[in-house]
Structures are given as structure tokens and as C-alpha cells.
Enzyme design. Structure first.
Site, mmCIF file in Angstrom:
data_model
loop_
_atom_site.group_PDB
_atom_site.id
_atom_site.type_symbol
_atom_site.label_atom_id
_atom_site.label_comp_id
_atom_site.label_asym_id
_atom_site.label_seq_id
_atom_site.Cartn_x
_atom_site.Cartn_y
_atom_site.Cartn_z
ATOM 1 N N HIS A 24 0.818 -1.212 0.000
ATOM 2 C CA HIS A 24 0.000 0.000 0.000
ATOM 3 C C HIS A 24 0.853 1.263 0.000
ATOM 4 C CE1 HIS A 24 0.998 -0.522 4.236
ATOM 5 N NE2 HIS A 24 0.683 0.756 4.435
ATOM 6 N N ASP B 84 0.595 4.920 2.069
ATOM 7 C CA ASP B 84 -0.150 5.541 3.164
ATOM 8 C C ASP B 84 -0.995 6.713 2.678
ATOM 9 O OD1 ASP B 84 0.955 3.792 5.007
ATOM 10 O OD2 ASP B 84 2.584 5.160 5.550
ATOM 11 N N ARG C 161 4.664 5.818 14.744
ATOM 12 C CA ARG C 161 4.653 6.361 13.379
ATOM 13 C C ARG C 161 4.111 7.778 13.359
ATOM 14 N NH1 ARG C 161 1.246 4.172 8.173
ATOM 15 N NH2 ARG C 161 -0.122 5.870 8.767
HETATM 16 C C1 SIN Z 1 2.821 0.871 7.887
HETATM 17 O O1 SIN Z 1 2.268 0.414 6.908
HETATM 18 O O2 SIN Z 1 2.811 2.061 8.125
HETATM 19 C C2 SIN Z 1 3.541 -0.054 8.833
HETATM 20 C C3 SIN Z 1 4.797 -0.596 8.253
HETATM 21 C C4 SIN Z 1 5.486 -1.506 9.209
HETATM 22 O O3 SIN Z 1 4.992 -1.716 10.329
HETATM 23 O O4 SIN Z 1 6.531 -2.040 8.867
#
Ligand code: SIN
Length: 276
Positions: free
Chosen positions: A95, A97, A266
Site C-alpha cells: 500500500h 499511506d 509512526r
Molecule cells: C505501515 O504500513 O505504516 C507499517 C509498516 C510496518 O509496520 O513495517
């Protein structure tokens, strides 16, 4: 000592050692590495959530994810967590983001707080490389198309009985109302390079094509974009920061650490409307 930037592959990704994201003198090197390599892993950043946010603000305003659980102390820091007894990982499908937003987030900055004993890597696929590998007639055809992206199927009411919603890792299903139309091929706002901009998680269909045509074309592109030649793989170490360019990459969290906990913070940064 100046930071050292080492490419991960000949196509995409770089590792940075000897850097401190709090150090103003290191900022131009980190910024250039990001522009050049699209995804950078900055090793050994023993920092607080406030430091994480301060680093993110160097890139732009913070974009708060509406669906991820946030830190109690820092509502603009999202938690990416898989407990030892949980089966699904956040982001395990390829994906980009926030592609369901009209102005998708420019980058995401993930900080490794607690890693599993093994596995839990993140893979990235360069959508510059995927675009460049297409034939000229296909580039011309795709260059005139736009595609719809949506948050509804991924984060909406239909996901309420999924493990990630029941466990509180994803919230606010009633806010999953975003649909956005973007060019299938974008001109990257920073680099000026062309990149493909459709992804298997959030893109629903191509505007103006019959359903079967849209499905077949997206299926071709998704197979094409998964070519390992366009990829790099980040093998996390404690306290790493990996930040990636959402306008130039797909990414995928590898869910191969059953029985272990993986806990990350994040932060995403505001982007802009995307143009052909
Ligand atoms: C995400 O898709 O933001 C998470 C990626 C990850 O946890 O490695």
C-alpha cells in the site's frame, strides 16, 4: 563525524549511520538521502516521541492518522503494534499511506521501539522504477487515466469485526468516508520524476473504464509493481527510524514473527494534491 549514506540496492533505499535526527548539521544530508533514495533507514536513534515529532516537523506539518490508535501522551504519534497473541499486522498488504486523501501524506516516519526476535521487516517497491520499466505505449495510455482510492473498505464499518478493530489498534470506523481521485501516473512534487500511483490496498477502480477493464489493468499493474527488481527490504534494528516517500513507493509490513511483539511509533507528514 558526518553521517554515512549507503545505498541498500541499485534502485531504492539507503541506510544512514552516524546520524542524529536532532542534529541541525545532519539535516541536509538526511534530506538529500531521502530525495535520492525514497526510503532511508537512520540507524540507532534513541529518541523520545517529542524528538520524533520535531524531526517530522522539519519536513512539514504533522498529518494525524484518523484510524490508528495514538499514544495517550502524544495524539499525533500513531502506534503500529502487533502483540504476541495477535495474528494480523498493520499494513501487511502492499500500500501507499493515505492515498485515500485528496492531499496524501508526503512521508511516514516509523521508529522501532520493540522488535521481534526475528522477522518483522518492511519491504518497499519503487514506483519510479515500476513506471520506467513500462513500454512507451503503456506509459502514454496510463498517463491519461485517473483512479479512485478509498478508506471505506480498509478502515470503515465493514472492518469492525476484524482483529485490529476489536483489539483497539484501529479506531474511528465512522470517519472512513474519504474517496479521492488521483492520476494513475503522477509527477513527483519534489523530484519531478514520473511514478505510478495506484496500490492494492486503497485503489478501488480506474475512472471511466468498464469494471472488467479496470480490474484487469490494476491486476497487471499490481503484478508488475511487485517485481523484486524494484524493491528493497529494511531489516530493522532497535531504535532505527525508517522514513519513506509515499509519492514514490509502495510498502508492506512482513508478518512473519508469530508469538512475538512488535511495537513502533509512526508520524506522518502532510503532503499536497498530486498532479500528472
Ligand atoms: C505501515 O504500513 O505504516 C507499517 C509498516 C510496518 O509496520 O513495517
Amino acid at each position: 563525524m558526518a553521517p554515512i549514506v549507503t545505498p541498500m540496492t541499485g534502485t531504492v533505499g539507503a541506510e544512514i549511520t552516524g546520524a542524529d535526527v536532532r542534529n541541525d548539521a545532519h539535516w541536509p544530508i538526511i534530506r538529500q538521502a531521502f530525495v535520492d533514495h525514497s526510503v532511508i533507514t537512520i540507524r540507532a536513534q534513541d529518541i523520545t516521541p517529542d524528538d520524533h515529532l520535531a524531526f517530522a516537523r522539519r519536513w512539514g506539518d504533522i498529518n494525524v492518522n484518523r484510524f490508528f490508535k495514538a499514544l495517550d501522551t502524544h495524539p499525533n504519534v500513531a502506534v503500529v503494534l502487533k502483540e504476541a497473541d495477535q495474528t494480523t499486522a498493520i499494513g501487511e498488504m502492499w500500500h501507499t499511506d493515505h492515498s485515500y486523501d485528496t492531499a496524501p501524506a508526503m512521508c511516514s516516519i516509523l521508529h522501532a521501539i520493540e522488535l521481534p526476535a526475528y522477522g518483522g521487516d518492511t519491504c518497499f517497491s519503487s514506483q519510479y522504477a515500476a513506471y520506467n520499466a513500462l513500454s512507451d505505449p503503456m506509459k502514454t495510455f496510463l498517463g491519461g487515466l485517473s483512479a479512485w482510492h478509498s478508506s471505506r473498505h480498509a478502515f470503515g464499518a465493514a472492518t469492525l469485526d476484524h482483529e485490529q478493530a476489536k483489539g483497539g489498534r484501529l479506531n474511528n470506523q465512522e470517519n472512513a468516508t474519504q474517496d479521492a481521485l488521483h492520476p494513475v501516473v503522477i509527477t513527483h512534487p519534489l523530484s519531478g520524476r514520473k511514478a505510478l500511483y495506484v496500490n492494492p490496498d486503497f485503489t478501488t477502480h480506474i475512472e471511466g473504464l468498464a469494471k472488467a477493464e479496470s480490474t484487469a489493468l490494476l491486476s497487471f499493474l499490481y503484478t508488475h509493481c511487485q517485481n523484486p527488481d524494484y524493491q528493497c527490504r529494511v531489516r530493522w534494528q532497535q531504535d532505527d527510524i525508517t522514513m519513506w516517500d509515499n509519492r514514490a513507493l509502495w510498502h508492506k509490513a512482513i508478518n512473519d514473527y508469530a508469538g512475538h511483539r512488535r511495537y513502533m511509533h509512526r508520524v506522518t507528514v502532510e503532503g499536497s494534491v498530486l498532479n500528472r
